[in-house]
Design a protein around this motif. Structure first.
Motif, PDB file in Angstrom:
ATOM      1  N   HIS A  27       8.453   1.595  10.530  1.00  0.00           N
ATOM      2  CA  HIS A  27       7.566   2.769  10.593  1.00  0.00           C
ATOM      3  C   HIS A  27       6.698   2.774  11.847  1.00  0.00           C
ATOM      4  O   HIS A  27       5.751   3.555  11.938  1.00  0.00           O
ATOM      5  CB  HIS A  27       6.658   2.797   9.356  1.00  0.00           C
ATOM      6  N   ARG A  28       7.008   1.943  12.822  1.00  0.00           N
ATOM      7  CA  ARG A  28       6.125   1.771  13.989  1.00  0.00           C
ATOM      8  C   ARG A  28       5.922   3.047  14.799  1.00  0.00           C
ATOM      9  O   ARG A  28       4.927   3.179  15.489  1.00  0.00           O
ATOM     10  CB  ARG A  28       6.624   0.640  14.868  1.00  0.00           C
ATOM     11  N   TYR A  29       6.835   3.987  14.709  1.00  0.00           N
ATOM     12  CA  TYR A  29       6.689   5.234  15.481  1.00  0.00           C
ATOM     13  C   TYR A  29       6.041   6.357  14.663  1.00  0.00           C
ATOM     14  O   TYR A  29       5.944   7.479  15.137  1.00  0.00           O
ATOM     15  CB  TYR A  29       8.040   5.688  16.022  1.00  0.00           C
ATOM     16  N   THR A  30       5.600   6.052  13.473  1.00  0.00           N
ATOM     17  CA  THR A  30       4.950   7.060  12.630  1.00  0.00           C
ATOM     18  C   THR A  30       3.474   7.142  13.002  1.00  0.00           C
ATOM     19  O   THR A  30       2.782   6.130  13.061  1.00  0.00           O
ATOM     20  CB  THR A  30       5.083   6.679  11.131  1.00  0.00           C
ATOM     21  N   ALA A  31       3.006   8.353  13.265  1.00  0.00           N
ATOM     22  CA  ALA A  31       1.596   8.555  13.601  1.00  0.00           C
ATOM     23  C   ALA A  31       0.806   8.937  12.347  1.00  0.00           C
ATOM     24  O   ALA A  31      -0.275   8.410  12.101  1.00  0.00           O
ATOM     25  CB  ALA A  31       1.441   9.632  14.657  1.00  0.00           C
ATOM     26  N   ARG A  32       1.342   9.868  11.577  1.00  0.00           N
ATOM     27  CA  ARG A  32       0.732  10.282  10.313  1.00  0.00           C
ATOM     28  C   ARG A  32       1.790  10.175   9.223  1.00  0.00           C
ATOM     29  O   ARG A  32       2.894  10.659   9.383  1.00  0.00           O
ATOM     30  CB  ARG A  32       0.227  11.724  10.374  1.00  0.00           C
ATOM     31  N   PHE A  33       1.393   9.556   8.132  1.00  0.00           N
ATOM     32  CA  PHE A  33       2.333   9.305   7.049  1.00  0.00           C
ATOM     33  C   PHE A  33       2.373  10.439   6.042  1.00  0.00           C
ATOM     34  O   PHE A  33       1.370  11.102   5.796  1.00  0.00           O
ATOM     35  CB  PHE A  33       1.946   8.018   6.307  1.00  0.00           C
ATOM     36  N   ASP A  34       3.557  10.615   5.464  1.00  0.00           N
ATOM     37  CA  ASP A  34       3.699  11.474   4.294  1.00  0.00           C
ATOM     38  C   ASP A  34       3.245  10.671   3.083  1.00  0.00           C
ATOM     39  O   ASP A  34       3.108   9.447   3.146  1.00  0.00           O
ATOM     40  CB  ASP A  34       5.166  11.894   4.102  1.00  0.00           C
ATOM     41  N   GLU A  35       3.083  11.333   1.981  1.00  0.00           N
ATOM     42  CA  GLU A  35       2.685  10.654   0.758  1.00  0.00           C
ATOM     43  C   GLU A  35       3.846   9.832   0.200  1.00  0.00           C
ATOM     44  O   GLU A  35       5.002  10.236   0.266  1.00  0.00           O
ATOM     45  CB  GLU A  35       2.257  11.686  -0.284  1.00  0.00           C
ATOM     46  N   GLY A  36       3.525   8.643  -0.310  1.00  0.00           N
ATOM     47  CA  GLY A  36       4.520   7.861  -1.025  1.00  0.00           C
ATOM     48  C   GLY A  36       5.287   6.818  -0.244  1.00  0.00           C
ATOM     49  O   GLY A  36       6.192   6.190  -0.784  1.00  0.00           O
ATOM     50  N   TYR A  83       0.868  -1.173   0.000  1.00  0.00           N
ATOM     51  CA  TYR A  83       0.000   0.000   0.000  1.00  0.00           C
ATOM     52  C   TYR A  83       0.903   1.220   0.000  1.00  0.00           C
ATOM     53  O   TYR A  83       1.849   1.296   0.799  1.00  0.00           O
ATOM     54  CB  TYR A  83      -0.904   0.008   1.238  1.00  0.00           C
ATOM     55  N   THR A  84       0.645   2.157  -0.878  1.00  0.00           N
ATOM     56  CA  THR A  84       1.405   3.407  -0.917  1.00  0.00           C
ATOM     57  C   THR A  84       0.577   4.489  -0.242  1.00  0.00           C
ATOM     58  O   THR A  84      -0.569   4.745  -0.644  1.00  0.00           O
ATOM     59  CB  THR A  84       1.730   3.801  -2.368  1.00  0.00           C
ATOM     60  N   THR A  85       1.157   5.095   0.783  1.00  0.00           N
ATOM     61  CA  THR A  85       0.400   6.034   1.609  1.00  0.00           C
ATOM     62  C   THR A  85       0.075   7.327   0.874  1.00  0.00           C
ATOM     63  O   THR A  85       0.765   7.742  -0.052  1.00  0.00           O
ATOM     64  CB  THR A  85       1.179   6.380   2.889  1.00  0.00           C
ATOM     65  N   ARG A  86      -0.983   7.931   1.373  1.00  0.00           N
ATOM     66  CA  ARG A  86      -1.370   9.276   0.966  1.00  0.00           C
ATOM     67  C   ARG A  86      -1.026  10.193   2.142  1.00  0.00           C
ATOM     68  O   ARG A  86      -1.017   9.748   3.293  1.00  0.00           O
ATOM     69  CB  ARG A  86      -2.870   9.347   0.696  1.00  0.00           C
ATOM     70  N   SER A  87      -0.799  11.431   1.880  1.00  0.00           N
ATOM     71  CA  SER A  87      -0.470  12.375   2.930  1.00  0.00           C
ATOM     72  C   SER A  87      -1.561  12.385   3.997  1.00  0.00           C
ATOM     73  O   SER A  87      -2.745  12.512   3.688  1.00  0.00           O
ATOM     74  CB  SER A  87      -0.312  13.776   2.339  1.00  0.00           C
ATOM     75  N   GLY A  88      -1.166  12.184   5.248  1.00  0.00           N
ATOM     76  CA  GLY A  88      -2.119  12.205   6.356  1.00  0.00           C
ATOM     77  C   GLY A  88      -2.669  10.854   6.743  1.00  0.00           C
ATOM     78  O   GLY A  88      -3.413  10.748   7.713  1.00  0.00           O
ATOM     79  N   ASP A  89      -2.332   9.792   6.007  1.00  0.00           N
ATOM     80  CA  ASP A  89      -2.794   8.457   6.379  1.00  0.00           C
ATOM     81  C   ASP A  89      -2.348   8.103   7.788  1.00  0.00           C
ATOM     82  O   ASP A  89      -1.262   8.500   8.231  1.00  0.00           O
ATOM     83  CB  ASP A  89      -2.228   7.399   5.420  1.00  0.00           C
ATOM     84  N   THR A  90      -3.175   7.338   8.490  1.00  0.00           N
ATOM     85  CA  THR A  90      -2.848   6.831   9.824  1.00  0.00           C
ATOM     86  C   THR A  90      -2.967   5.311   9.799  1.00  0.00           C
ATOM     87  O   THR A  90      -3.599   4.734   8.914  1.00  0.00           O
ATOM     88  CB  THR A  90      -3.809   7.401  10.882  1.00  0.00           C
ATOM     89  N   VAL A 129       5.786   3.231   1.011  1.00  0.00           N
ATOM     90  CA  VAL A 129       5.272   1.922   0.601  1.00  0.00           C
ATOM     91  C   VAL A 129       5.283   0.990   1.803  1.00  0.00           C
ATOM     92  O   VAL A 129       6.339   0.753   2.406  1.00  0.00           O
ATOM     93  CB  VAL A 129       6.098   1.327  -0.558  1.00  0.00           C
ATOM     94  N   LEU A 130       4.110   0.486   2.164  1.00  0.00           N
ATOM     95  CA  LEU A 130       3.959  -0.414   3.301  1.00  0.00           C
ATOM     96  C   LEU A 130       3.592  -1.812   2.818  1.00  0.00           C
ATOM     97  O   LEU A 130       2.894  -1.967   1.816  1.00  0.00           O
ATOM     98  CB  LEU A 130       2.849   0.078   4.234  1.00  0.00           C
ATOM     99  N   VAL A 131       4.050  -2.807   3.540  1.00  0.00           N
ATOM    100  CA  VAL A 131       3.667  -4.193   3.272  1.00  0.00           C
ATOM    101  C   VAL A 131       2.327  -4.440   3.960  1.00  0.00           C
ATOM    102  O   VAL A 131       2.153  -4.091   5.125  1.00  0.00           O
ATOM    103  CB  VAL A 131       4.733  -5.167   3.827  1.00  0.00           C
ATOM    104  N   VAL A 132       1.398  -5.028   3.241  1.00  0.00           N
ATOM    105  CA  VAL A 132       0.091  -5.385   3.797  1.00  0.00           C
ATOM    106  C   VAL A 132       0.062  -6.904   3.935  1.00  0.00           C
ATOM    107  O   VAL A 132       0.019  -7.618   2.925  1.00  0.00           O
ATOM    108  CB  VAL A 132      -1.064  -4.897   2.896  1.00  0.00           C
ATOM    109  N   PRO A 133       0.087  -7.413   5.171  1.00  0.00           N
ATOM    110  CA  PRO A 133       0.115  -8.863   5.355  1.00  0.00           C
ATOM    111  C   PRO A 133      -1.243  -9.497   5.079  1.00  0.00           C
ATOM    112  O   PRO A 133      -2.278  -8.823   5.092  1.00  0.00           O
ATOM    113  CB  PRO A 133       0.474  -9.011   6.837  1.00  0.00           C
TER     114      PRO A 133
END
Length: 70
Positions: A38-47, A6-13, A49-53
């Protein structure tokens, strides 16, 4: 066992991503576990890439009646 991304969008949680990709906010611990860097990220920047299990198969109690057994 394959994983999607999943590629994040700005502001994703985490909870929003879990709802969108796994179907429930309660699955965010699985999502965080698959992306420990990324475990300490509260809100993501755009772009980002996260692994979706894949979701684990639901457990079936041994005491299910015959008509509910697979």
């Amino acid at each position: 066992m394959s994983s999607a991304t999943y590629t994040t969008r700005s502001g994703d949680t985490w909870d929003g991503i879990a709802l969108r990709t796994l179907g429930a906010e309660r699955c965010m611990d699985l999502l965080i576990g698959a992306n420990p860097e990324h475990r300490y990220t509260a809100r993501f920047d755009e772009g980002v890439v996260l692994v979706v299990p894949e979701l684990p198969a639901p457990e079936r109690p041994a005491s299910l009646p015959p008509w509910r057994r697979p």
